[in-house]
Design an enzyme around this catalytic site. Structure first.
Site, PDB file in Angstrom:
ATOM      1  N   HIS A   1     -20.229 -17.945  11.050  1.00  0.00           N
ATOM      2  CA  HIS A   1     -21.593 -18.074  11.569  1.00  0.00           C
ATOM      3  C   HIS A   1     -21.602 -18.759  12.947  1.00  0.00           C
ATOM      4  O   HIS A   1     -22.138 -18.218  13.916  1.00  0.00           O
ATOM      5  CB  HIS A   1     -22.439 -18.861  10.567  1.00  0.00           C
ATOM      6  N   GLU A   2     -20.988 -19.927  13.015  1.00  0.00           N
ATOM      7  CA  GLU A   2     -21.016 -20.663  14.292  1.00  0.00           C
ATOM      8  C   GLU A   2     -20.270 -19.895  15.376  1.00  0.00           C
ATOM      9  O   GLU A   2     -20.692 -19.871  16.530  1.00  0.00           O
ATOM     10  CB  GLU A   2     -20.456 -22.079  14.128  1.00  0.00           C
TER      11      GLU A   2
ATOM     12  N   TYR B   1     -33.390 -16.989   9.399  1.00  0.00           N
ATOM     13  CA  TYR B   1     -32.001 -16.644   9.047  1.00  0.00           C
ATOM     14  C   TYR B   1     -31.922 -15.381   8.192  1.00  0.00           C
ATOM     15  O   TYR B   1     -31.386 -14.356   8.607  1.00  0.00           O
ATOM     16  CB  TYR B   1     -31.358 -17.793   8.247  1.00  0.00           C
TER      17      TYR B   1
ATOM     18  N   GLU C   1     -30.836 -17.043  15.021  1.00  0.00           N
ATOM     19  CA  GLU C   1     -30.300 -17.223  13.670  1.00  0.00           C
ATOM     20  C   GLU C   1     -30.262 -15.953  12.818  1.00  0.00           C
ATOM     21  O   GLU C   1     -29.343 -15.775  12.031  1.00  0.00           O
ATOM     22  CB  GLU C   1     -31.062 -18.340  12.955  1.00  0.00           C
TER      23      GLU C   1
ATOM     24  N   ASP D   1     -38.105 -28.374  14.792  1.00  0.00           N
ATOM     25  CA  ASP D   1     -37.213 -28.477  13.640  1.00  0.00           C
ATOM     26  C   ASP D   1     -37.890 -27.952  12.366  1.00  0.00           C
ATOM     27  O   ASP D   1     -37.224 -27.593  11.401  1.00  0.00           O
ATOM     28  CB  ASP D   1     -36.738 -29.926  13.424  1.00  0.00           C
TER      29      ASP D   1
ATOM     30  N   HIS E   1     -22.392 -17.177  16.868  1.00  0.00           N
ATOM     31  CA  HIS E   1     -23.357 -17.661  17.867  1.00  0.00           C
ATOM     32  C   HIS E   1     -22.798 -17.545  19.291  1.00  0.00           C
ATOM     33  O   HIS E   1     -23.563 -17.580  20.254  1.00  0.00           O
ATOM     34  CB  HIS E   1     -23.718 -19.121  17.602  1.00  0.00           C
TER      35      HIS E   1
ATOM     36  N   GLU F   1     -23.287 -24.671  16.784  1.00  0.00           N
ATOM     37  CA  GLU F   1     -22.506 -23.738  17.601  1.00  0.00           C
ATOM     38  C   GLU F   1     -22.260 -24.230  19.022  1.00  0.00           C
ATOM     39  O   GLU F   1     -22.382 -23.452  19.970  1.00  0.00           O
ATOM     40  CB  GLU F   1     -23.231 -22.391  17.613  1.00  0.00           C
TER      41      GLU F   1
HETATM   42  N1  BES Z   1     -27.846 -23.699  15.105  1.00  0.00           N
HETATM   43  C1  BES Z   1     -27.835 -23.956  13.712  1.00  0.00           C
HETATM   44  C2  BES Z   1     -28.150 -25.385  13.360  1.00  0.00           C
HETATM   45  C3  BES Z   1     -29.507 -25.902  13.796  1.00  0.00           C
HETATM   46  C4  BES Z   1     -30.635 -25.119  13.726  1.00  0.00           C
HETATM   47  C5  BES Z   1     -29.635 -27.192  14.247  1.00  0.00           C
HETATM   48  C6  BES Z   1     -31.865 -25.622  14.132  1.00  0.00           C
HETATM   49  C7  BES Z   1     -30.855 -27.686  14.651  1.00  0.00           C
HETATM   50  C8  BES Z   1     -31.985 -26.898  14.605  1.00  0.00           C
HETATM   51  C9  BES Z   1     -26.499 -23.570  13.080  1.00  0.00           C
HETATM   52  O1  BES Z   1     -25.923 -22.449  13.645  1.00  0.00           O
HETATM   53  C10 BES Z   1     -26.744 -23.254  11.649  1.00  0.00           C
HETATM   54  O2  BES Z   1     -27.447 -22.323  11.388  1.00  0.00           O
HETATM   55  N2  BES Z   1     -26.163 -24.025  10.732  1.00  0.00           N
HETATM   56  C11 BES Z   1     -26.333 -23.817   9.312  1.00  0.00           C
HETATM   57  C12 BES Z   1     -25.119 -23.171   8.699  1.00  0.00           C
HETATM   58  C13 BES Z   1     -25.148 -21.684   8.651  1.00  0.00           C
HETATM   59  C14 BES Z   1     -23.905 -21.173   7.927  1.00  0.00           C
HETATM   60  C15 BES Z   1     -26.379 -21.115   8.030  1.00  0.00           C
HETATM   61  C16 BES Z   1     -26.470 -25.178   8.665  1.00  0.00           C
HETATM   62  O3  BES Z   1     -26.235 -26.176   9.325  1.00  0.00           O
HETATM   63  O4  BES Z   1     -26.801 -25.214   7.481  1.00  0.00           O
HETATM   64 ZN    ZN Z   2     -26.949 -20.690  13.203  1.00  0.00          ZN
END
Ligand code: BES
Ligand code: ZN
Length: 641
Positions: A334-335, A420, A357, A412, A338, A310
């Site tokens: 989703h993005e 989520y 999330e 991470d 954010h 995002e």
């Molecule tokens: N902000 C996250 C990606 C993220 C989270 C990167 C933690 C590094 C550490 C992003 O908004 C996200 O949640 N992406 C998901 C997709 C979403 C539709 C659930 C993904 O990348 O799978």
């Molecule tokens: Zn996210």
């Protein structure tokens, strides 16, 4: 001692300064601590940063970077504008990882810099190395000259062969959670918000984009260079600073929206994302104005390790969502969401990640419902719950807790479905209990109240109590807030999203499994991606090769282009040793780098000795094309005995 008036003024100012420094708003102070809903800990302290924002605070980051493809290095300087109280710490502590620090300077007038002493501490595996810069009295700016390492954890360098167009190299950053420090020395904590500006020089043919507004470039340039300038005037957490450079073109989608991508993907991407403006309007109607001016989407090369990121004003997205029928664009919802939950109101530490999330997953579903209807929303929520339950079977209980303890661990590791899907279910429970109208008002007020602030779970609980629970005590009694936030698993009263469409899918699947109807005669004509995903997940784990052949012949699953359906099919194929899918499996794993899609396939492969061999063979070929974080994740899978 006689306290003089100027001294009183000074102390008052000092107090105000520190109140302003603490990112959390006054609501979180003791007076409003909920009585029955107690926060277990109120640690505003970020254990994943060496920085000392409570003493010296970076307010603005001004970057001047050159993109050196031949060395896989970003080289340049960062000027940090700092604020501190007189008499306070004389050291600025920054986060770094694998950075080469060339020199540090400080300035008291903002224009003239003189050398400053600095020490780069020992590197920790998770946190990187602290950089301590000695501040002369009155210093307002610190300038650090540095370059990144070719192995920077937050930067991926792609050879031309790894791009869609195959002609030019490509580079992009991914700063969340604590990778910004691998390409910028800064206070890498989500509570330490900064504005930023940047100038970036690239090889002539390449374009640079950032998570900021574009400005005309007017710096000096060599004839073989192009130059780009950016400005982000709103304070953002450092994990949202992002850069990409490559053969990137742009196509507008609407007045304030557009898509950036390599030329070969541009038209496809523009068609896939044509509902973006509608999504913004729908989100604004629910949660208040979009506060970031433009909303553009950058579609990255296929090695992008995550689905989407995002980055403000410029979402980074995987090309694996270009399905051709908009069936995977909930990722854009989703993005985009954010922009409210995460970028406007931000988790203060990575323990509070669910505030980003969980809220965003809830918002995403509301936007999907508004644009694509309730049926689609129900299917996606049901798939989400399925995935959550499946993942929780393998999670330690402690990691099922929303306010998860990540001390001493890589943040991470908090990237599981619990923040989520469990987070989203909690909000859904609140919505169902208090009614949609009241809950929508509550959330809108929340985004307004905490806009441009970083808050803790305790801050949220205090706000929830004051604005939703206390005014409606009878309804509040039905929601076990404590249990949702501080206990593993799901409360017994958790909502159970259901889909009628999926009930029909299950009926069809049973017809086939019981031998009543051949695959080719099943009623699948109207099925969308979500129904196919449910069908494949619903099938028993063990199927015969003949059964798989029948499905494949009827539905062409091995050659399907949709990356999510292909993923589900390949999992089944590995599990049941369906060899006709082997070439597709290898092609899939060597062309896509999105962790969520590749890691489970490796995990399935290594369950048998032959599969392990196959995994190692494919991985040897695929690994160089993966992002550093995907490499680390898959390394763990294939190296396990
Ligand atoms: N902000 C996250 C990606 C993220 C989270 C990167 C933690 C590094 C550490 C992003 O908004 C996200 O949640 N992406 C998901 C997709 C979403 C539709 C659930 C993904 O990348 O799978
Ligand atoms: Zn996210």
């Amino acid at each position: 001692m006689k306290v003089t008036r100027p001294l009183v003024c000074f102390i008052t100012l000092l107090g105000l300064f520190f109140m302003a420094c603490r990112n959390s708003p006054p609501d979180s102070s003791k007076g409003l601590r909920p009585a029955d809903v107690t926060a277990k800990t109120d640690d505003t302290r970020d254990t994943h940063s060496y920085s000392n924002p409570e003493q010296v605070r970076v307010r603005h980051v001004d970057l001047d970077l050159e993109v050196l493809f031949n060395r896989k290095v970003l080289k340049g300087a960062s000027i940090l504008t700092i604020e501190r109280a007189r008499g306070q710490a004389d050291t600025l502590k920054l986060d770094t990882r694998d950075l080469k620090i060339i020199k540090a300077e400080a300035s008291t007038d903002g224009a003239n810099f003189t050398p400053a002493q600095f020490t780069l501490g020992a590197a920790d595996k998770i946190l990187g190395a602290p950089l301590a810069v000695q501040l002369p009295a009155q210093a307002t700016k610190v300038r650090i000259e540095y370059e990144t390492s070719p192995n920077a954890s937050g930067v991926q360098w792609l050879e031309p062969a790894q791009t869609a167009g195959k002609k030019h190299p490509y580079v992009f950053t991914q700063s969340q959670a604590i990778h910004a420090r691998s390409w910028i020395p800064l206070q890498d904590s989500p509570g330490a918000r900064v504005t930023y500006s940047a100038t970036v020089r690239t090889p002539k043919a390449l374009r640079a984009v950032m998570s900021a507004g574009a400005l005309p470039f007017n710096g000096p340039l060599r004839p073989d260079q192009s130059g780009y300038s950016f400005n982000m005037p709103q304070p953002i957490p450092p994990y949202l600073i992002a850069l990409a450079a490559g053969d990137i073109t742009f196509k507008p989608l609407g007045k304030r929206t557009g898509v950036y991508t390599e030329p070969t993907m541009l038209e496809r991407a523009a068609r896939e994302f044509e509902d973006t403006e509608k999504m913004i309007v729908a989100t604004e109607k629910l949660y208040g104005p979009y506060r970031w001016d433009r909303y553009d989407i950058l579609v990255l090369p296929p090695s992008f390790p995550i689905g989407g990121m995002e980055n403000p004003r410029l979402t980074f997205a995987t090309p694996t969502i270009l399905a051709g029928d908009k069936s995977l664009v909930s990722l854009i919802a989703h993005e985009l969401a954010h922009s409210w939950s995460g970028n406007l109101v931000t988790n203060a530490t990575w323990r509070d990640f669910w505030l980003n999330e969980g809220f965003t997953t809830y918002l995403e579903r509301r936007v999907v419902e508004a644009i694509y209807g309730r049926k689609r929303e129900e299917m996606e929520a049901a798939l989400g719950l399925q995935s959550l339950k499946k993942e929780m079977e393998g999670l330690p209980e402690a990691d099922e807790i929303l306010h998860v303890d990540l001390a001493g661990r890589d943040p991470d590791e908090g990237f599981t479905l619990a923040p989520y899907e469990k987070g989203a279910l909690f909000l859904r429970h609140l919505e169902e209990t208090f009614g949609r109208e009241r809950f929508d008002q509550f959330l809108k007020g929340y985004f307004e109240r905490f806009a441009f602030q970083s808050i803790t779970t305790a801050d949220f609980i205090a706000y929830l109590k004051k604005n939703l629970l206390d005014p409606n005590p009878q309804l509040a009694a039905r929601v076990p807030v404590e249990e949702w936030i501080y206990k593993p698993g799901l409360p017994a009263s958790a909502p159970k999203p259901k889909s009628d469409a999926f009930a029909k899918v299950e009926a069809q699947a049973k017809e086939w499994l019981e031998g009543k109807t051949p695959a080719a005669k099943l009623q699948t004509k109207q099925w969308t991606t979500q129904e196919w995903l449910h069908f494949l997940r619903f099938l028993p784990q063990q199927l015969s090769v003949n059964q798989l052949k029948e499905l494949d012949q009827a539905f062409g699953l091995t050659k399907i282009g949709n990356a999510e359906i292909a993923h589900q099919w390949l999992l089944i194929s590995i599990r049941n040793k369906y060899e006709p899918a082997d070439p597709r499996l290898e092609e899939y794993l060597t062309s896509i780098g999105r962790q969520k899609l590749i890691k489970p396939l490796y995990e399935e492969l290594v369950k048998t000795p032959e599969g392990r061999k196959q995994a190692l063979k494919i991985y040897a070929k695929a690994r160089p094309g993966y992002h550093p974080i995907a490499q680390t994740a898959v390394d763990k899978v294939v190296k396990k005995a």
